[in-house]
Write a protein that holds these residues in place. Structure first.
Motif, PDB file in Angstrom:
ATOM      1  N   TRP A   8      78.506  -3.204  82.357  1.00 28.92           N
ATOM      2  CA  TRP A   8      80.317  -2.610  81.789  1.00 28.92           C
ATOM      3  C   TRP A   8      79.908  -1.077  81.262  1.00 28.92           C
ATOM      4  CZ3 TRP A   8      85.823  -5.168  81.113  1.00 28.92           C
ATOM      5  CH2 TRP A   8      85.203  -6.461  82.017  1.00 28.92           C
ATOM      6  N   LEU A   9      79.442  -1.042  80.099  1.00 27.84           N
ATOM      7  CA  LEU A   9      78.971   0.609  79.327  1.00 27.84           C
ATOM      8  C   LEU A   9      78.409   0.795  80.123  1.00 27.84           C
ATOM      9  CD1 LEU A   9      79.559   1.913  76.982  1.00 27.84           C
ATOM     10  CD2 LEU A   9      77.579   0.866  75.577  1.00 27.84           C
ATOM     11  N   ASP A  10      77.268   1.291  81.433  1.00 25.73           N
ATOM     12  CA  ASP A  10      76.718   1.466  82.323  1.00 25.73           C
ATOM     13  C   ASP A  10      77.690   2.524  83.149  1.00 25.73           C
ATOM     14  OD1 ASP A  10      74.668   1.905  80.945  1.00 25.73           O
ATOM     15  OD2 ASP A  10      73.824   0.298  82.028  1.00 25.73           O
ATOM     16  N   THR A  11      78.482   1.018  83.482  1.00 27.84           N
ATOM     17  CA  THR A  11      79.476   1.767  84.948  1.00 27.84           C
ATOM     18  C   THR A  11      81.137   2.792  83.979  1.00 27.84           C
ATOM     19  OG1 THR A  11      79.317  -0.600  85.427  1.00 27.84           O
ATOM     20  CG2 THR A  11      81.280   0.779  86.635  1.00 27.84           C
ATOM     21  N   MET A  12      81.288   2.692  83.251  1.00 25.64           N
ATOM     22  CA  MET A  12      82.548   2.876  82.269  1.00 25.64           C
ATOM     23  C   MET A  12      81.380   4.781  82.224  1.00 25.64           C
ATOM     24  SD  MET A  12      84.476   3.099  79.201  1.00 25.64           S
ATOM     25  CE  MET A  12      83.374   3.394  77.760  1.00 25.64           C
ATOM     26  N   LEU A  56      90.772   8.972  78.516  1.00 31.73           N
ATOM     27  CA  LEU A  56      90.532   8.028  77.405  1.00 31.73           C
ATOM     28  C   LEU A  56      91.335   6.899  76.939  1.00 31.73           C
ATOM     29  CD1 LEU A  56      90.030  10.221  75.041  1.00 31.73           C
ATOM     30  CD2 LEU A  56      92.023  10.306  74.560  1.00 31.73           C
ATOM     31  N   VAL A  57      92.537   6.730  77.801  1.00 36.26           N
ATOM     32  CA  VAL A  57      93.661   5.206  77.542  1.00 36.26           C
ATOM     33  C   VAL A  57      92.400   4.236  78.283  1.00 36.26           C
ATOM     34  CG1 VAL A  57      93.711   4.990  79.841  1.00 36.26           C
ATOM     35  CG2 VAL A  57      95.607   4.613  77.682  1.00 36.26           C
ATOM     36  N   GLY A  58      91.391   4.290  78.639  1.00 35.27           N
ATOM     37  CA  GLY A  58      90.672   3.060  79.050  1.00 35.27           C
ATOM     38  C   GLY A  58      88.839   3.011  77.671  1.00 35.27           C
ATOM     39  N   MET A  59      88.811   4.727  77.505  1.00 34.27           N
ATOM     40  CA  MET A  59      87.581   4.336  76.954  1.00 34.27           C
ATOM     41  C   MET A  59      87.575   4.107  75.122  1.00 34.27           C
ATOM     42  SD  MET A  59      84.842   7.530  77.320  1.00 34.27           S
ATOM     43  CE  MET A  59      83.473   7.427  76.990  1.00 34.27           C
ATOM     44  N   ALA A  60      88.764   4.083  74.481  1.00 33.39           N
ATOM     45  CA  ALA A  60      89.235   4.629  73.227  1.00 33.39           C
ATOM     46  C   ALA A  60      88.902   2.884  72.756  1.00 33.39           C
ATOM     47  CB  ALA A  60      90.933   4.840  73.215  1.00 33.39           C
ATOM     48  N   PRO A  61      89.149   1.918  72.885  1.00 32.53           N
ATOM     49  CA  PRO A  61      88.854   1.005  72.210  1.00 32.53           C
ATOM     50  C   PRO A  61      87.725   1.847  71.634  1.00 32.53           C
ATOM     51  CG  PRO A  61      90.354   0.587  73.984  1.00 32.53           C
ATOM     52  CD  PRO A  61      90.068   1.791  74.313  1.00 32.53           C
ATOM     53  N   GLU A 115      98.465   7.857  74.357  1.00 33.11           N
ATOM     54  CA  GLU A 115      98.631   5.890  74.644  1.00 33.11           C
ATOM     55  C   GLU A 115      96.427   6.173  73.321  1.00 33.11           C
ATOM     56  OE1 GLU A 115      98.652   2.309  76.334  1.00 33.11           O
ATOM     57  OE2 GLU A 115      98.867   3.811  77.612  1.00 33.11           O
ATOM     58  N   GLY A 116      95.867   7.198  73.794  1.00 32.84           N
ATOM     59  CA  GLY A 116      94.253   6.702  73.923  1.00 32.84           C
ATOM     60  C   GLY A 116      94.078   7.014  72.905  1.00 32.84           C
ATOM     61  N   ILE A 117      94.913   8.120  72.245  1.00 32.96           N
ATOM     62  CA  ILE A 117      94.126   8.651  71.186  1.00 32.96           C
ATOM     63  C   ILE A 117      94.646   7.856  69.818  1.00 32.96           C
ATOM     64  CG2 ILE A 117      95.447  10.784  69.252  1.00 32.96           C
ATOM     65  CD1 ILE A 117      95.710  12.428  70.893  1.00 32.96           C
ATOM     66  N   LEU A 118      96.217   6.715  70.256  1.00 31.31           N
ATOM     67  CA  LEU A 118      96.421   5.723  69.167  1.00 31.31           C
ATOM     68  C   LEU A 118      95.733   4.449  69.380  1.00 31.31           C
ATOM     69  CD1 LEU A 118     100.060   6.513  69.752  1.00 31.31           C
ATOM     70  CD2 LEU A 118      98.791   7.222  67.715  1.00 31.31           C
ATOM     71  N   ARG A 119      94.715   3.937  70.520  1.00 30.55           N
ATOM     72  CA  ARG A 119      94.184   3.299  70.986  1.00 30.55           C
ATOM     73  C   ARG A 119      92.755   3.447  69.660  1.00 30.55           C
ATOM     74  NH1 ARG A 119      94.917   1.267  76.836  1.00 30.55           N
ATOM     75  NH2 ARG A 119      96.495  -0.118  76.219  1.00 30.55           N
ATOM     76  N   ALA A 120      92.122   4.553  69.731  1.00 33.43           N
ATOM     77  CA  ALA A 120      91.461   5.120  68.355  1.00 33.43           C
ATOM     78  C   ALA A 120      92.254   5.984  67.252  1.00 33.43           C
ATOM     79  CB  ALA A 120      89.657   5.186  69.401  1.00 33.43           C
ATOM     80  N   PRO A 121      92.799   5.650  67.092  1.00 38.33           N
ATOM     81  CA  PRO A 121      92.514   7.264  65.858  1.00 38.33           C
ATOM     82  C   PRO A 121      92.282   7.451  65.073  1.00 38.33           C
ATOM     83  CG  PRO A 121      94.202   5.194  65.397  1.00 38.33           C
ATOM     84  CD  PRO A 121      93.951   4.679  66.810  1.00 38.33           C
ATOM     85  N   PHE A 344      88.178  -1.379  81.399  1.00 33.56           N
ATOM     86  CA  PHE A 344      86.951  -1.463  79.584  1.00 33.56           C
ATOM     87  C   PHE A 344      87.637  -1.817  79.076  1.00 33.56           C
ATOM     88  CE2 PHE A 344      85.467   1.157  83.361  1.00 33.56           C
ATOM     89  CZ  PHE A 344      84.869   0.927  83.863  1.00 33.56           C
ATOM     90  N   LEU A 345      89.209  -1.826  78.343  1.00 37.39           N
ATOM     91  CA  LEU A 345      89.142  -2.449  77.177  1.00 37.39           C
ATOM     92  C   LEU A 345      88.617  -3.357  76.695  1.00 37.39           C
ATOM     93  CD1 LEU A 345      91.227  -0.505  77.683  1.00 37.39           C
ATOM     94  CD2 LEU A 345      93.086  -2.535  76.654  1.00 37.39           C
ATOM     95  N   PRO A 346      87.595  -4.312  76.715  1.00 34.60           N
ATOM     96  CA  PRO A 346      86.749  -5.217  75.888  1.00 34.60           C
ATOM     97  C   PRO A 346      85.801  -4.946  75.130  1.00 34.60           C
ATOM     98  CG  PRO A 346      88.272  -6.523  77.930  1.00 34.60           C
ATOM     99  CD  PRO A 346      88.279  -4.494  78.456  1.00 34.60           C
TER     100      PRO A 346
END
Length: 382
Positions: A8-12, A56-61, A115-121, A344-346
């Motif tokens: 998953w990480l390599d794919t992202m 950013l919205v998918g990568m932030a978590p 949204e991405g910023i707020l998922r990892a502020p 990729f949120l998980p």
């Protein structure tokens, strides 16, 4: 790191690397190809912000999490890289200064950026220098000059205000948030599905945008003095969890899913709600984290098996199964395609979370088509 998480990480990172690397060097406009169905002059004004916000919205978590060993070093590297990209994107002297003020599309992608910023502020807002913060807030304010459509776009305006709210800006507008929440409560159609405006559409927009952004807006403002805002949360999560069950059931034993509706070139971003429910531990009873992991991995591998999903330099190309230019609507361009990152949120969960650590298991359709015994599903009643 277990092998599935590494995949998953390599794919992202394979997907996002060319974009983030170029933007961090202020070379995105020079290096990113543009594939689109509409006028290239228009596309050039919007496609770069599209790509950045959607990544950013998918990568932030993951950026906002804590890992161990080599993965933690990698996470810190990308957190710094994204902060550099944020600085470039709003620097008035940069070649890659992004457009927030012209046309309607930037309303959408400013919202994804917020949204991405707020998922990892704590990684993507708090460490920024004061100049970059003020430029970002002013960029968000620039979107207020246009009125969003009365459909899922109301959530974009609301999400933008949520970043201003988080930043404690005195001019954050509760009316834009209130209107979006009110209308979406009216547009609920039942059984976990919302309309996109008054009309019901059988597509993946409940997942691409509607339910995740609705939940993130509610999460940001639920403690404000407006009592009804807090009351939206329980119902919204109950509906999202049920809709996530529907999403899990759509994945075939082979790891494919129905290609129905518009914006299919967002690929496995179609499973945003399923990924989000797993990330927040909000899956319904009977849907185990491990079966979601296995189902999404199968979908991912099927799509990534097409070499022409990317061009020769690693940039995404329009399509679902490889390069299929006719799958792109008139609003789709190269930047749009990075909404696939929503799956990729998980990766924001720790490696010892059951999502990653539990043994592999069949997802619902794979198990049923083996003849295994399962309960029937029933509608959601409130």
């Amino acid at each position: 790191m277990n092998t599935t998480r590494k995949y998953w990480l390599d794919t992202m990172l394979k997907i996002v690397d060319p974009f983030l690397d170029a933007l961090s060097r202020d070379c995105l406009r020079k290096e990113m190809p543009i594939e689109c169905k509409y006028e290239i002059e228009v596309c050039q004004k919007v496609t770069y912000l599209e790509g950045f916000g959607r990544i950013l919205v998918g990568m932030a978590p993951w950026i906002g999490s804590k890992a161990t060993g080599e993965e933690e070093k990698l996470r810190q590297k990308y957190a710094a890289l994204v902060r550099k990209c944020l600085s470039v994107a709003v620097d008035p002297n940069a070649n890659d200064k992004m457009n927030f003020s012209e046309l309607f599309q930037p309303i959408v992608d400013a919202a994804f950026l917020a949204e991405g910023i707020l998922r990892a502020p704590h990684e993507l807002w708090d460490p920024l220098d004061d100049i970059t913060k003020e430029r970002l807030l002013n960029a968000m304010r620039e979107t207020r000059t246009r009125r969003p459509s009365r459909n899922n776009w109301l959530l974009f305006s609301a999400m933008i205000e949520c970043l201003l709210h988080y930043a404690k800006a005195s001019d954050w507008d509760p009316m834009r948030i209130d209107y979006a929440l009110l209308k979406h409560s009216e547009w609920y159609k039942g059984d976990g599905w919302y309309g996109d405006g008054n009309d019901f559409h059988f597509d993946y927009y409940n997942s691409f945008v509607i339910q995740p952004m609705l939940l993130d807006v509610i999460t940001e403002v639920k403690d404000e003095q407006y009592k009804e805002w807090a009351g939206y949360e329980a119902a919204a999560w109950k509906r999202a969890s049920h809709y996530a069950t529907h999403q899990e059931h759509l994945i075939s034993p082979e790891g494919t899913y129905p290609l129905i509706g518009r914006s299919l070139a967002y690929r496995f971003g179609a499973f945003h709600v399923l990924a989000m429910a797993a990330y927040h531990h909000k899956l319904e009873d009977g849907i185990a984290p491990a079966q979601v992991r296995c189902a999404l991995t199968a979908v991912m591998k099927n799509m990534m098996a097409f070499d022409n999903m990317f061009d020769e330099n690693g940039w995404l190309q329009i399509g679902v199964c490889g390069h299929q230019p006719d799958m792109g609507e008139e609003y789709i361009s190269t930047g749009s395609l990075y909404l696939c990152s929503e799956v990729f949120l998980p990766l924001g969960l720790s490696e010892d979370d059951p999502f990653w650590s539990d043994a592999d298991m069949d997802w619902t359709m794979k198990s049923l088509w083996k003849g295994n015994n399962h309960k029937c599903e029933h509608a959601l009643y409130e």
